[in-house]
Design a protein around this motif. Sequence first.
Motif, PDB file in Angstrom:
ATOM      1  N   MET A 100       2.274   1.041  -4.093  1.00  0.00           N
ATOM      2  CA  MET A 100       1.355   2.136  -4.416  1.00  0.00           C
ATOM      3  C   MET A 100       2.052   3.469  -4.106  1.00  0.00           C
ATOM      4  SD  MET A 100      -1.490   0.744  -5.567  1.00  0.00           S
ATOM      5  CE  MET A 100      -0.352  -0.242  -6.504  1.00  0.00           C
ATOM      6  N   PRO A 101       1.700   4.527  -4.819  1.00  0.00           N
ATOM      7  CA  PRO A 101       2.435   5.793  -4.703  1.00  0.00           C
ATOM      8  C   PRO A 101       2.046   6.632  -3.474  1.00  0.00           C
ATOM      9  CG  PRO A 101       0.681   6.029  -6.300  1.00  0.00           C
ATOM     10  CD  PRO A 101       0.672   4.591  -5.852  1.00  0.00           C
ATOM     11  N   PHE A 102       2.218   6.036  -2.299  1.00  0.00           N
ATOM     12  CA  PHE A 102       1.929   6.743  -1.052  1.00  0.00           C
ATOM     13  C   PHE A 102       3.131   6.633  -0.135  1.00  0.00           C
ATOM     14  CE2 PHE A 102      -2.096   5.501  -2.863  1.00  0.00           C
ATOM     15  CZ  PHE A 102      -2.876   6.645  -2.721  1.00  0.00           C
ATOM     16  N   ARG A 103       3.400   7.703   0.596  1.00  0.00           N
ATOM     17  CA  ARG A 103       4.540   7.697   1.518  1.00  0.00           C
ATOM     18  C   ARG A 103       4.212   7.045   2.854  1.00  0.00           C
ATOM     19  NH1 ARG A 103       8.953  11.274   0.392  1.00  0.00           N
ATOM     20  NH2 ARG A 103       8.622  12.189  -1.651  1.00  0.00           N
ATOM     21  N   ARG A 104       2.938   7.075   3.215  1.00  0.00           N
ATOM     22  CA  ARG A 104       2.517   6.536   4.508  1.00  0.00           C
ATOM     23  C   ARG A 104       1.280   5.658   4.338  1.00  0.00           C
ATOM     24  NH1 ARG A 104       4.110  11.818   5.842  1.00  0.00           N
ATOM     25  NH2 ARG A 104       5.753  11.827   7.400  1.00  0.00           N
ATOM     26  N   PRO A 105       1.113   4.714   5.280  1.00  0.00           N
ATOM     27  CA  PRO A 105      -0.110   3.919   5.238  1.00  0.00           C
ATOM     28  C   PRO A 105      -1.315   4.772   5.605  1.00  0.00           C
ATOM     29  CG  PRO A 105       1.161   3.409   7.214  1.00  0.00           C
ATOM     30  CD  PRO A 105       1.986   4.351   6.384  1.00  0.00           C
ATOM     31  N   ALA A 138     -16.411  -5.213   2.956  1.00  0.00           N
ATOM     32  CA  ALA A 138     -16.501  -4.064   2.050  1.00  0.00           C
ATOM     33  C   ALA A 138     -15.793  -4.357   0.732  1.00  0.00           C
ATOM     34  CB  ALA A 138     -15.914  -2.825   2.707  1.00  0.00           C
ATOM     35  N   PHE A 139     -14.635  -5.023   0.792  1.00  0.00           N
ATOM     36  CA  PHE A 139     -13.898  -5.342  -0.422  1.00  0.00           C
ATOM     37  C   PHE A 139     -14.668  -6.365  -1.257  1.00  0.00           C
ATOM     38  CE2 PHE A 139      -9.602  -6.949  -2.267  1.00  0.00           C
ATOM     39  CZ  PHE A 139      -9.814  -6.219  -3.417  1.00  0.00           C
ATOM     40  N   VAL A 140     -15.291  -7.339  -0.601  1.00  0.00           N
ATOM     41  CA  VAL A 140     -16.106  -8.319  -1.315  1.00  0.00           C
ATOM     42  C   VAL A 140     -17.261  -7.615  -2.028  1.00  0.00           C
ATOM     43  CG1 VAL A 140     -17.725 -10.241  -0.997  1.00  0.00           C
ATOM     44  CG2 VAL A 140     -15.468 -10.312   0.084  1.00  0.00           C
ATOM     45  N   ALA A 141     -17.932  -6.705  -1.328  1.00  0.00           N
ATOM     46  CA  ALA A 141     -19.048  -5.968  -1.943  1.00  0.00           C
ATOM     47  C   ALA A 141     -18.576  -5.146  -3.133  1.00  0.00           C
ATOM     48  CB  ALA A 141     -19.713  -5.064  -0.903  1.00  0.00           C
ATOM     49  N   GLU A 142     -17.426  -4.502  -3.001  1.00  0.00           N
ATOM     50  CA  GLU A 142     -16.879  -3.701  -4.102  1.00  0.00           C
ATOM     51  C   GLU A 142     -16.545  -4.585  -5.304  1.00  0.00           C
ATOM     52  OE1 GLU A 142     -13.262  -0.506  -4.940  1.00  0.00           O
ATOM     53  OE2 GLU A 142     -13.568  -1.276  -2.918  1.00  0.00           O
ATOM     54  N   ALA A 143     -15.945  -5.732  -5.048  1.00  0.00           N
ATOM     55  CA  ALA A 143     -15.598  -6.658  -6.139  1.00  0.00           C
ATOM     56  C   ALA A 143     -16.850  -7.143  -6.860  1.00  0.00           C
ATOM     57  CB  ALA A 143     -14.796  -7.835  -5.593  1.00  0.00           C
ATOM     58  N   ARG A 144     -17.848  -7.528  -6.084  1.00  0.00           N
ATOM     59  CA  ARG A 144     -19.091  -8.006  -6.691  1.00  0.00           C
ATOM     60  C   ARG A 144     -19.761  -6.906  -7.506  1.00  0.00           C
ATOM     61  NH1 ARG A 144     -21.025 -11.542  -1.466  1.00  0.00           N
ATOM     62  NH2 ARG A 144     -20.066 -13.505  -2.136  1.00  0.00           N
ATOM     63  N   ALA A 145     -19.768  -5.679  -6.993  1.00  0.00           N
ATOM     64  CA  ALA A 145     -20.372  -4.547  -7.716  1.00  0.00           C
ATOM     65  C   ALA A 145     -19.650  -4.283  -9.028  1.00  0.00           C
ATOM     66  CB  ALA A 145     -20.370  -3.294  -6.840  1.00  0.00           C
ATOM     67  N   ALA A 146     -18.335  -4.558  -9.055  1.00  0.00           N
ATOM     68  CA  ALA A 146     -17.541  -4.349 -10.264  1.00  0.00           C
ATOM     69  C   ALA A 146     -17.640  -5.531 -11.229  1.00  0.00           C
ATOM     70  CB  ALA A 146     -16.078  -4.099  -9.894  1.00  0.00           C
ATOM     71  N   ALA A 161      -4.163   4.671   0.768  1.00  0.00           N
ATOM     72  CA  ALA A 161      -3.149   3.705   0.325  1.00  0.00           C
ATOM     73  C   ALA A 161      -3.730   2.295   0.258  1.00  0.00           C
ATOM     74  CB  ALA A 161      -1.949   3.737   1.264  1.00  0.00           C
ATOM     75  N   TYR A 162      -4.489   1.916   1.284  1.00  0.00           N
ATOM     76  CA  TYR A 162      -5.091   0.576   1.293  1.00  0.00           C
ATOM     77  C   TYR A 162      -6.149   0.438   0.205  1.00  0.00           C
ATOM     78  CZ  TYR A 162      -2.631  -0.090   5.668  1.00  0.00           C
ATOM     79  OH  TYR A 162      -1.649  -0.205   6.612  1.00  0.00           O
ATOM     80  N   GLU A 163      -6.934   1.479  -0.003  1.00  0.00           N
ATOM     81  CA  GLU A 163      -7.944   1.426  -1.064  1.00  0.00           C
ATOM     82  C   GLU A 163      -7.290   1.338  -2.440  1.00  0.00           C
ATOM     83  OE1 GLU A 163     -10.525   4.774  -0.380  1.00  0.00           O
ATOM     84  OE2 GLU A 163     -11.553   3.753   1.271  1.00  0.00           O
ATOM     85  N   ALA A 164      -6.165   2.025  -2.634  1.00  0.00           N
ATOM     86  CA  ALA A 164      -5.458   1.945  -3.918  1.00  0.00           C
ATOM     87  C   ALA A 164      -4.935   0.526  -4.156  1.00  0.00           C
ATOM     88  CB  ALA A 164      -4.310   2.950  -3.963  1.00  0.00           C
ATOM     89  N   ALA A 165      -4.403  -0.095  -3.116  1.00  0.00           N
ATOM     90  CA  ALA A 165      -3.914  -1.477  -3.246  1.00  0.00           C
ATOM     91  C   ALA A 165      -5.071  -2.415  -3.574  1.00  0.00           C
ATOM     92  CB  ALA A 165      -3.210  -1.902  -1.964  1.00  0.00           C
ATOM     93  N   ASN A 166      -6.199  -2.236  -2.895  1.00  0.00           N
ATOM     94  CA  ASN A 166      -7.376  -3.064  -3.183  1.00  0.00           C
ATOM     95  C   ASN A 166      -7.882  -2.849  -4.605  1.00  0.00           C
ATOM     96  OD1 ASN A 166      -7.370  -4.243  -0.664  1.00  0.00           O
ATOM     97  ND2 ASN A 166      -9.021  -2.984   0.153  1.00  0.00           N
ATOM     98  N   PRO A 180       0.787  -1.231   0.000  1.00  0.00           N
ATOM     99  CA  PRO A 180       0.000   0.000   0.000  1.00  0.00           C
ATOM    100  C   PRO A 180       0.825   1.292   0.000  1.00  0.00           C
ATOM    101  CG  PRO A 180      -0.851  -1.554   1.614  1.00  0.00           C
ATOM    102  CD  PRO A 180       0.452  -2.101   1.126  1.00  0.00           C
ATOM    103  N   CYS A 181       2.060   1.224   0.489  1.00  0.00           N
ATOM    104  CA  CYS A 181       2.862   2.458   0.572  1.00  0.00           C
ATOM    105  C   CYS A 181       4.343   2.115   0.668  1.00  0.00           C
ATOM    106  CB  CYS A 181       2.435   3.281   1.787  1.00  0.00           C
ATOM    107  SG  CYS A 181       2.751   2.452   3.365  1.00  0.00           S
TER     108      CYS A 181
END
Length: 161
Positions: free
Chosen positions: A95-100, A136-144, A104-109, A65-66
């Motif tokens: 991912m292009p973040f300096r800190r967690p 939440a990640f499962v719901a996002e994946a299913r929606a996509a 950063a986590y959403e970009a990795a997901n 993530p960072c």
Amino acid sequence: MRKTSRVGVTGHLNLTPPTVELVRADLRQLLRPPLVGVTCLARGADTVFAEVVLAVGGALEVVLPCEGYGDTMVRPEHRPRFEALLEAAATVRVMPFRRPGRQAYEAANRHILHTCDLLIAVWDGQRTGHRGGTGAFVAEARAAGLPVDVRWPAGAAREST
């Protein structure tokens, strides 16, 4: 020749030791090369997934993530496994973040979501309402429209927090 599958993972961090072994056995039955396993390499489900991907002859892609994630976010007791898996990875993306943080986590997901053919969720089905959680990640994946395979072997449990 079969097309290489890109399989991502999400799952609980706090698996009990017996659950780790149940999940490991379940994933060994499920995962078959040629495959690329894509993971953020968190402790728990991500780590078990990464170990099984390598054990069955797949390639490992790690998405951090960072910058400095291993130094700042990996618990000391998890560091040896994290470093060994990072070393074994065919690809490491940062991912292009300096800190967690949430972004950063959403970009990795999102990277996993948009680059995989399948998401494996090592998940007990309980939603916590936590925006960055497994549910939440499962719901996002299913929606996509990304296929999601929820794995929670009989007898599996999480450690209480």
